[in-house]
Design a protein around this motif. Structure first.
Motif, PDB file in Angstrom:
ATOM      1  N   GLN A 170      -4.115   0.947 -10.647  1.00  0.00           N
ATOM      2  CA  GLN A 170      -4.910   1.712 -11.608  1.00  0.00           C
ATOM      3  C   GLN A 170      -5.402   2.968 -10.904  1.00  0.00           C
ATOM      4  OE1 GLN A 170      -5.256   0.972 -14.933  1.00  0.00           O
ATOM      5  NE2 GLN A 170      -3.731  -0.542 -14.379  1.00  0.00           N
ATOM      6  N   LEU A 171      -5.110   4.108 -11.511  1.00  0.00           N
ATOM      7  CA  LEU A 171      -5.449   5.397 -10.920  1.00  0.00           C
ATOM      8  C   LEU A 171      -6.702   5.976 -11.547  1.00  0.00           C
ATOM      9  CD1 LEU A 171      -1.862   6.934 -10.962  1.00  0.00           C
ATOM     10  CD2 LEU A 171      -3.035   5.872  -9.034  1.00  0.00           C
ATOM     11  N   GLY A 172      -7.486   6.690 -10.719  1.00  0.00           N
ATOM     12  CA  GLY A 172      -8.653   7.385 -11.225  1.00  0.00           C
ATOM     13  C   GLY A 172      -8.274   8.685 -11.899  1.00  0.00           C
ATOM     14  N   THR A 173      -7.170   9.291 -11.458  1.00  0.00           N
ATOM     15  CA  THR A 173      -6.699  10.557 -12.023  1.00  0.00           C
ATOM     16  C   THR A 173      -5.184  10.542 -12.073  1.00  0.00           C
ATOM     17  OG1 THR A 173      -6.481  11.685  -9.891  1.00  0.00           O
ATOM     18  CG2 THR A 173      -8.637  11.811 -10.963  1.00  0.00           C
ATOM     19  N   LEU A 174      -4.610  11.361 -12.942  1.00  0.00           N
ATOM     20  CA  LEU A 174      -3.158  11.484 -12.999  1.00  0.00           C
ATOM     21  C   LEU A 174      -2.619  12.087 -11.706  1.00  0.00           C
ATOM     22  CD1 LEU A 174      -0.642  11.009 -14.671  1.00  0.00           C
ATOM     23  CD2 LEU A 174      -0.938  13.250 -15.676  1.00  0.00           C
ATOM     24  N   GLU A 175      -3.399  12.955 -11.079  1.00  0.00           N
ATOM     25  CA  GLU A 175      -2.975  13.548  -9.808  1.00  0.00           C
ATOM     26  C   GLU A 175      -2.814  12.477  -8.727  1.00  0.00           C
ATOM     27  OE1 GLU A 175      -5.827  14.833 -11.473  1.00  0.00           O
ATOM     28  OE2 GLU A 175      -4.501  16.256 -12.500  1.00  0.00           O
ATOM     29  N   GLY A 176      -3.489  11.346  -8.914  1.00  0.00           N
ATOM     30  CA  GLY A 176      -3.373  10.252  -7.960  1.00  0.00           C
ATOM     31  C   GLY A 176      -1.982   9.667  -7.888  1.00  0.00           C
ATOM     32  N   LEU A 177      -1.183   9.886  -8.916  1.00  0.00           N
ATOM     33  CA  LEU A 177       0.183   9.367  -8.916  1.00  0.00           C
ATOM     34  C   LEU A 177       0.978   9.936  -7.752  1.00  0.00           C
ATOM     35  CD1 LEU A 177       2.348   7.626 -10.219  1.00  0.00           C
ATOM     36  CD2 LEU A 177       2.837   9.523 -11.771  1.00  0.00           C
ATOM     37  N   ARG A 178       0.838  11.232  -7.490  1.00  0.00           N
ATOM     38  CA  ARG A 178       1.552  11.835  -6.358  1.00  0.00           C
ATOM     39  C   ARG A 178       1.107  11.195  -5.047  1.00  0.00           C
ATOM     40  NH1 ARG A 178       5.016  15.570  -5.033  1.00  0.00           N
ATOM     41  NH2 ARG A 178       5.097  16.593  -7.041  1.00  0.00           N
ATOM     42  N   ALA A 179      -0.193  10.938  -4.899  1.00  0.00           N
ATOM     43  CA  ALA A 179      -0.700  10.318  -3.676  1.00  0.00           C
ATOM     44  C   ALA A 179      -0.114   8.912  -3.504  1.00  0.00           C
ATOM     45  CB  ALA A 179      -2.226  10.266  -3.696  1.00  0.00           C
ATOM     46  N   VAL A 180      -0.021   8.165  -4.592  1.00  0.00           N
ATOM     47  CA  VAL A 180       0.567   6.821  -4.532  1.00  0.00           C
ATOM     48  C   VAL A 180       2.032   6.908  -4.125  1.00  0.00           C
ATOM     49  CG1 VAL A 180       1.282   4.842  -5.940  1.00  0.00           C
ATOM     50  CG2 VAL A 180      -1.060   5.716  -6.108  1.00  0.00           C
ATOM     51  N   VAL A 181       2.772   7.811  -4.753  1.00  0.00           N
ATOM     52  CA  VAL A 181       4.198   7.958  -4.425  1.00  0.00           C
ATOM     53  C   VAL A 181       4.360   8.366  -2.962  1.00  0.00           C
ATOM     54  CG1 VAL A 181       6.303   9.269  -4.898  1.00  0.00           C
ATOM     55  CG2 VAL A 181       4.920   8.411  -6.790  1.00  0.00           C
ATOM     56  N   ASP A 182       3.537   9.302  -2.482  1.00  0.00           N
ATOM     57  CA  ASP A 182       3.630   9.724  -1.082  1.00  0.00           C
ATOM     58  C   ASP A 182       3.321   8.567  -0.131  1.00  0.00           C
ATOM     59  OD1 ASP A 182       4.347  12.291  -1.834  1.00  0.00           O
ATOM     60  OD2 ASP A 182       2.333  13.129  -1.547  1.00  0.00           O
ATOM     61  N   LEU A 216       7.597 -11.272   2.300  1.00  0.00           N
ATOM     62  CA  LEU A 216       7.429 -10.337   1.195  1.00  0.00           C
ATOM     63  C   LEU A 216       5.961 -10.240   0.780  1.00  0.00           C
ATOM     64  CD1 LEU A 216       8.726  -8.431  -0.858  1.00  0.00           C
ATOM     65  CD2 LEU A 216       9.164 -10.429  -2.308  1.00  0.00           C
ATOM     66  N   ALA A 217       5.269 -11.368   0.739  1.00  0.00           N
ATOM     67  CA  ALA A 217       3.842 -11.370   0.397  1.00  0.00           C
ATOM     68  C   ALA A 217       3.032 -10.596   1.434  1.00  0.00           C
ATOM     69  CB  ALA A 217       3.335 -12.797   0.271  1.00  0.00           C
ATOM     70  N   GLU A 218       3.364 -10.768   2.703  1.00  0.00           N
ATOM     71  CA  GLU A 218       2.660 -10.056   3.775  1.00  0.00           C
ATOM     72  C   GLU A 218       2.909  -8.555   3.683  1.00  0.00           C
ATOM     73  OE1 GLU A 218       2.802  -9.758   8.609  1.00  0.00           O
ATOM     74  OE2 GLU A 218       3.043 -11.748   7.710  1.00  0.00           O
ATOM     75  N   LEU A 219       4.160  -8.161   3.486  1.00  0.00           N
ATOM     76  CA  LEU A 219       4.488  -6.742   3.360  1.00  0.00           C
ATOM     77  C   LEU A 219       3.807  -6.120   2.144  1.00  0.00           C
ATOM     78  CD1 LEU A 219       8.272  -6.886   4.256  1.00  0.00           C
ATOM     79  CD2 LEU A 219       6.500  -5.686   5.552  1.00  0.00           C
ATOM     80  N   THR A 220       3.809  -6.838   1.039  1.00  0.00           N
ATOM     81  CA  THR A 220       3.165  -6.341  -0.174  1.00  0.00           C
ATOM     82  C   THR A 220       1.663  -6.191   0.051  1.00  0.00           C
ATOM     83  OG1 THR A 220       4.875  -7.394  -1.517  1.00  0.00           O
ATOM     84  CG2 THR A 220       2.870  -6.725  -2.656  1.00  0.00           C
ATOM     85  N   GLY A 221       1.071  -7.111   0.783  1.00  0.00           N
ATOM     86  CA  GLY A 221      -0.346  -7.014   1.125  1.00  0.00           C
ATOM     87  C   GLY A 221      -0.645  -5.800   1.984  1.00  0.00           C
ATOM     88  N   ASP A 222       0.254  -5.503   2.927  1.00  0.00           N
ATOM     89  CA  ASP A 222       0.093  -4.307   3.762  1.00  0.00           C
ATOM     90  C   ASP A 222       0.129  -3.043   2.908  1.00  0.00           C
ATOM     91  OD1 ASP A 222       0.001  -5.966   5.990  1.00  0.00           O
ATOM     92  OD2 ASP A 222       2.073  -5.538   6.604  1.00  0.00           O
ATOM     93  N   LEU A 223       1.101  -2.973   2.000  1.00  0.00           N
ATOM     94  CA  LEU A 223       1.209  -1.813   1.111  1.00  0.00           C
ATOM     95  C   LEU A 223      -0.032  -1.707   0.229  1.00  0.00           C
ATOM     96  CD1 LEU A 223       2.676   0.584  -0.122  1.00  0.00           C
ATOM     97  CD2 LEU A 223       3.953  -1.036  -1.559  1.00  0.00           C
ATOM     98  N   ARG A 224      -0.493  -2.823  -0.305  1.00  0.00           N
ATOM     99  CA  ARG A 224      -1.701  -2.833  -1.140  1.00  0.00           C
ATOM    100  C   ARG A 224      -2.888  -2.249  -0.377  1.00  0.00           C
ATOM    101  NH1 ARG A 224      -6.146  -6.252  -1.892  1.00  0.00           N
ATOM    102  NH2 ARG A 224      -7.014  -6.084  -3.999  1.00  0.00           N
ATOM    103  N   GLY A 225      -3.049  -2.656   0.871  1.00  0.00           N
ATOM    104  CA  GLY A 225      -4.144  -2.143   1.698  1.00  0.00           C
ATOM    105  C   GLY A 225      -4.078  -0.634   1.863  1.00  0.00           C
ATOM    106  N   GLU A 226      -2.881  -0.119   2.087  1.00  0.00           N
ATOM    107  CA  GLU A 226      -2.720   1.335   2.227  1.00  0.00           C
ATOM    108  C   GLU A 226      -3.044   2.054   0.924  1.00  0.00           C
ATOM    109  OE1 GLU A 226       0.794   2.806   4.194  1.00  0.00           O
ATOM    110  OE2 GLU A 226       0.832   1.086   5.543  1.00  0.00           O
ATOM    111  N   LEU A 227      -2.640   1.480  -0.192  1.00  0.00           N
ATOM    112  CA  LEU A 227      -2.918   2.107  -1.488  1.00  0.00           C
ATOM    113  C   LEU A 227      -4.417   2.108  -1.786  1.00  0.00           C
ATOM    114  CD1 LEU A 227       0.005   0.631  -3.597  1.00  0.00           C
ATOM    115  CD2 LEU A 227      -0.194   2.964  -2.703  1.00  0.00           C
ATOM    116  N   LEU A 228      -5.109   1.033  -1.443  1.00  0.00           N
ATOM    117  CA  LEU A 228      -6.542   0.959  -1.702  1.00  0.00           C
ATOM    118  C   LEU A 228      -7.339   1.953  -0.864  1.00  0.00           C
ATOM    119  CD1 LEU A 228      -6.994  -2.896  -2.100  1.00  0.00           C
ATOM    120  CD2 LEU A 228      -7.138  -1.145  -3.899  1.00  0.00           C
ATOM    121  N   ASP A 229      -6.744   2.455   0.215  1.00  0.00           N
ATOM    122  CA  ASP A 229      -7.395   3.484   1.038  1.00  0.00           C
ATOM    123  C   ASP A 229      -7.336   4.873   0.398  1.00  0.00           C
ATOM    124  OD1 ASP A 229      -8.189   1.714   3.006  1.00  0.00           O
ATOM    125  OD2 ASP A 229      -6.465   2.102   4.301  1.00  0.00           O
ATOM    126  N   LEU A 230      -6.510   5.037  -0.639  1.00  0.00           N
ATOM    127  CA  LEU A 230      -6.373   6.337  -1.300  1.00  0.00           C
ATOM    128  C   LEU A 230      -7.559   6.584  -2.229  1.00  0.00           C
ATOM    129  CD1 LEU A 230      -2.585   6.169  -2.237  1.00  0.00           C
ATOM    130  CD2 LEU A 230      -3.619   7.377  -0.292  1.00  0.00           C
TER     131      LEU A 230
END
Length: 125
Positions: free
Chosen positions: A67-79, A22-36
């Motif tokens: 933490q998002l820079g813009t509210l529009e970033g929420l859609r990018a996170v969800v996607d 679970l920690a490894e999978l969460t880390g993978d997801l975190r990495g993808e989110l930080l690329d946004l």
């Protein structure tokens, strides 16, 4: 409770409950989110802020505060989470101010209807 300025993500554990996986999978997801572009940060919450009944350091495994820079970033996170869920087969809950969207392995059309309704509740006025 967790800061309500951004979404909180919870990667739900599989039936076997392997915290290392679970920690490894969460880390993978975190990495993808930080690329946004619109994601300023993504990381575990302090243990005292983790919702639920779990205790100790193991309680933060699977949780991310974004933490998002813009509210529009929420859609990018969800996607991004939706794409990750489809590849990993895991379930992720995204919460803002107590309103939770659960992303899981349903058809793309069903998931899109659920996502659109949830995002509409959090759109800028």
């Amino acid at each position: 409770m967790i800061d309500s300025n951004g979404p909180t993500l919870h990667v739900l554990p599989a039936g076997d409950g392997d915290p290392e996986e679970l920690a490894e999978l969460t880390g993978d997801l975190r990495g993808e989110l930080l690329d946004l572009d619109d994601v300023l940060s993504a990381g575990p919450p302090p243990p005292e802020d983790v919702p639920g009944t779990a205790k100790g350091l193991g309680a933060v495994v699977g949780w991310l505060v974004v933490q998002l820079g813009t509210l529009e970033g929420l859609r990018a996170v969800v996607d991004a989470v939706r794409s990750w869920v489809s590849r990993s087969g895991r379930t992720v809950e995204i919460s803002i101010d107590g309103d939770t969207l659960k992303l899981t392995a349903v058809t793309a059309e069903q998931q899109q209807r659920i996502i659109d309704a949830w995002l509409a509740r959090h759109a800028a006025p």
